[in-house]
Design an enzyme around this catalytic site. Sequence first.
Site, PDB file in Angstrom:
ATOM      1  N   SER A 265      35.591  39.318  42.280  1.00  0.00           N
ATOM      2  CA  SER A 265      36.698  39.421  42.550  1.00  0.00           C
ATOM      3  C   SER A 265      37.560  39.323  40.993  1.00  0.00           C
ATOM      4  O   SER A 265      37.933  40.063  40.616  1.00  0.00           O
ATOM      5  CB  SER A 265      36.699  37.333  42.702  1.00  0.00           C
ATOM      6  OG  SER A 265      37.006  37.733  41.298  1.00  0.00           O
ATOM      7  N   LYS A 266      38.599  39.334  41.260  1.00  0.00           N
ATOM      8  CA  LYS A 266      40.138  39.930  40.124  1.00  0.00           C
ATOM      9  C   LYS A 266      39.735  38.981  38.743  1.00  0.00           C
ATOM     10  O   LYS A 266      39.854  39.345  37.876  1.00  0.00           O
ATOM     11  CB  LYS A 266      41.876  39.324  40.869  1.00  0.00           C
ATOM     12  CG  LYS A 266      41.955  40.086  39.809  1.00  0.00           C
ATOM     13  CD  LYS A 266      44.458  39.575  40.173  1.00  0.00           C
ATOM     14  CE  LYS A 266      45.161  40.314  39.288  1.00  0.00           C
ATOM     15  NZ  LYS A 266      44.282  39.299  37.765  1.00  0.00           N
TER      16      LYS A 266
END
Length: 511
Positions: A265-266
Amino acid sequence: MSKKVRVRFAPSPTGGLHLGGVRTVLFNYLFAKQNGGDFIVRIEDTDQTRFVDGAEDYIFKTLEWCGMVPDESPLHGGPFAPYRQSERKANYRKFADQLVADGFAYYAFDTTADLEAMRTEYKTPENPSPQYNHSLREKMRNSISLSAQEVTNLLAAGTPHVVRIKMPLNDTVSFNDMIRGEVSFNTAQVDDKVLLKADGMPTYHLAVVVDDYQMQITHAFRGEEWLPSAPVHLLLWKYLGWEAEMPQWAHLPLILKPDGNGKLSKRDGDRLGFPVFAMDWTDSKTNETTVGFKEHGFLPAAFVNLLAMLGWNDGSDQEIFTMQELIAKFSMDRVHKGGAKFDYEKAKWFNHEWIKKTPVAELVDHIKILFAQKNIAISNNDLLAKVIELVKDRCTVLPDFISQSSFFFEMPATVDIAAVKPKWDDKKNMFFTELIRAYELSNQWESHDLEREFKELSAANDLKPGELMLPLRIMLVGGKFGPGVFDIAALIGKEDTCKRIKDFLSLMQHS
Ligand code: GLU
């Protein structure tokens, strides 16, 4: 004669480039170079609401840092300019109109309120988010449900409208993905995507097809997240009559967390510095600036190498590859279908291998900048080169050079007296006092001379050299680390070596 290979990386300037994006660039680049083809960068900025100032510049700086220079781009120019979709706006309308005229698309006049009403009205437990598709299009305000006269009037009155693709009811569209093989979709599952927005801007779907066609793209490699859009694109190629020119597709696998549990994920990215380097802007939600691989002290060659290994190998155990080797050996059919796990520890391993492998002369500039940032000015490049040679095997990321070698250029900031004190006695004190004298008189200052003198003196004093070496290290370095202690003394020179021993002895006296 087969067509010249032309690939494109088509980022939307909506933020920094993360691992997945740069890996897409790399696979495009390797494929182009291997086939003597062109690598094009096209900026897909049709969604002005997601536009981030500075993002395009960031993309080009990233590519430059990685050594992947485009043959054509907004920055580099080229025969198919402009390469920014917003600058090609006037180009798309005619294709949207052509699709409508041929019955493959239609004008839709629905307002935002109409669309909201549709989502509420047709919502059922089985269908919680109704789509604008074959089952609903006739109930909406468009050139399918309205009479020809009404449509003409609405258009003549300048009524805002979009153009939507008319997805066939129950068709199968298939294509041959270079990684996944045959991929098929049932068109009933796809909604009637907007192709041209009310402001005349195309959406990504129309723009990507028109541009890939006009720019004569032969191969389109992109992230797996675009696979669901593929049926829309395939139909557009067909409806516009360009099917024979359609590029070969490859959808690259996701990059997963180290345990393979879910997409990276970011947030993982921000924690571990996955952008390539710091962004000039702060995240509007968290108000944080992010640092990237560059700031963490990765070498571009190591970064490129570790990216290539995310989902690809050459079939052997080899893991360290130069860009040239990658260009020679890359092949799309060796890219795995499954997601590639990203492990930051492994990423650091690649960097460590590259630091060891990189010639000192190439490291000097990188390291000098790091020292300058710490306000340590280095005037003697020869000394720096020798120091780098001595410590490079101990450095995993570039900032390790600071901790591993700043004591060569300035006095140690702290000295770990506690590590020596328990076993310190007069005899040792005497030994080091004599050592200062011996070293001061010495006219040989090579590592082996210093070691020989040290050992002779310890034998004469009936002391074991092993017990004296740690104190000497602490005196010169400040702590229990660093390369061979006589190598250190040789490089810091007579004056500094003797001074550091003297300072330590007086510190001991007063502690
Ligand atoms: N603009 C899309 C993106 O941001 C490009 C996808 C494609 O390569 O077709 O990733």
